[in-house]
Design an enzyme around this catalytic site. Structure first.
Site, mmCIF file in Angstrom:
data_model
loop_
_atom_site.group_PDB
_atom_site.id
_atom_site.type_symbol
_atom_site.label_atom_id
_atom_site.label_comp_id
_atom_site.label_asym_id
_atom_site.label_seq_id
_atom_site.Cartn_x
_atom_site.Cartn_y
_atom_site.Cartn_z
ATOM 1 N N LYS A 64 -6.822 3.307 -10.228
ATOM 2 C CA LYS A 64 -5.383 3.275 -9.943
ATOM 3 C C LYS A 64 -4.632 4.499 -10.487
ATOM 4 O O LYS A 64 -3.705 4.988 -9.860
ATOM 5 C CB LYS A 64 -4.766 1.991 -10.488
ATOM 6 C CG LYS A 64 -5.167 0.750 -9.695
ATOM 7 C CD LYS A 64 -4.409 -0.464 -10.197
ATOM 8 C CE LYS A 64 -4.704 -1.672 -9.330
ATOM 9 N NZ LYS A 64 -3.884 -2.829 -9.719
ATOM 10 N N ASP A 100 1.924 -3.733 -6.500
ATOM 11 C CA ASP A 100 1.740 -4.804 -7.495
ATOM 12 C C ASP A 100 3.089 -5.345 -7.992
ATOM 13 O O ASP A 100 3.317 -6.555 -8.006
ATOM 14 C CB ASP A 100 0.941 -4.285 -8.698
ATOM 15 C CG ASP A 100 -0.541 -4.162 -8.382
ATOM 16 O OD1 ASP A 100 -1.039 -4.915 -7.528
ATOM 17 O OD2 ASP A 100 -1.210 -3.302 -8.993
#
Ligand code: NAP
Length: 281
Positions: A64, A100
């Site tokens: 990420k 997210d």
């Protein structure tokens, strides 16, 4: 057109199930598969993906953060969070996003009927998930988000990255948590405490007693479906939500990026939730 989720490990990922169900419901014959990419192999993957018709992918551990400098463009939310979980190919350019935090905010709206605007929140943890959620709550207009972490310095660093200045670091001891909970309508657990396989549990959840009667507890964990924290919150009559809706909503937002168009988000979330339920998740 092909879609993937990359990571290491990744074969346990629920993304192929969730995205597969949504794509099928949309009548789109687009494969979505899990692909192991080891740390340090991202540049090779981006080259391979372009050559092999991959037009979008989700990224999980350990990629990420490492993806950021390799992409052609990164949207402001992902740049502030310092993490990308969704990448789409647009006009030959790799574009990075982070869904997210947005997924968490959508889950709160849908699952608890909570709009973060104007809210004071007690948020536990300062890891990757906490950062995405805290920054998204700030962006969504929360008045104050207290970021409480065992390692206070991590909370301080996280809060310093909020361009809106709505995050405040705090300690993780029982007195601090109770004091902050008393003034918060929402408590969010972004630590790994209570997660299946995590050796530690909350030493005490007495801070739940301090939450107002109409308070709510959102635990990002979904395995187990009901953590001890959520069970204790329920016993006190508080509203609760586990992490599964966040998983679903971040995927819905990711699919919009992959397809480059808005979707009927609620319908897609329902499809994804049913797919997970069908597998007993
Ligand atoms: P992470 O980066 O490793 O952060 C872990 C956090 O937990 C840190 O704040 C850490 O505090 C804290 N912690 C760990 N053990 C602790 C203990 N014994 N006492 C107090 N605090 C402790 O992990 P992450 O990626 O942010 O993930 C956190 C949780 O969110 C996991 O359970 C994960 O499954 C869940 N999650 C859910 C979703 C979803 O879609 N629902 C998405 C992402 C993550 P220190 O800083 O002091 O170490």
């Amino acid at each position: 057109m092909k879609l993937q989720v990359i990571g290491d490990p990744v074969l346990h990922s629920k993304s192929p199930l969730i995205h597969g169900a949504m794509l099928e419901a949309l009548g789109l014959d687009i494969p979505y598969t899990a692909h192991v990419v080891r740390r340090g192999e991202l540049s090779e993957y981006l080259f391979w993906a372009r050559e092999n018709g991959v037009t979008g992918f989700n990224a999980t551990m350990p990629h990420k953060e490492d993806l950021l400098p390799l992409l052609d463009e990164v949207d402001p939310a992902a740049r502030t969070a310092g993490a990308v979980n969704t990448v789409g190919l647009r006009d030959g350019r790799w574009m990075g996003f982070n869904t997210d935090g947005g997924g968490a905010v959508e889950a709160l709206r849908d699952g608890l009927d909570i709009d973060p605007a104007g809210l004071t929140v007690t948020l536990l943890g300062a890891g990757g998930a906490a950062k995405a959620v805290a920054l998204a709550l700030s962006r969504a207009g929360a008045e104050r988000v207290f970021v409480c972490n065992r390692t206070l310095s991590r909370a301080e660093v996280l809060c310093g990255q909020d361009p809106l200045g709505r995050l405040a670091p705090a300690a993780f001891d029982a007195d601090t948590l109770s004091g902050l909970a008393a003034g918060s309508r929402l408590l969010v657990n972004c630590t790994s405490l209570g997660m299946e396989g995590c050796p530690s549990q909350f030493e005490s959840v007495s801070f739940l007693d301090a939450l107002p009667r109409d308070g709510a507890v959102f635990d990002l964990i979904y395995h187990p479906a009901k953590t001890e924290l959520l069970a204790q919150a329920e016993r006190r009559g508080l509203k609760t939500l586990n992490g599964l809706p966040m998983l679903v909503w971040q995927a819905v937002l990711a699919l919009e990026h992959f397809l480059g168009r808005p979707l009927d988000r609620s319908a897609m979330a329902a499809v994804a939730t049913n797919a997970l339920r069908g597998k007993g998740i």
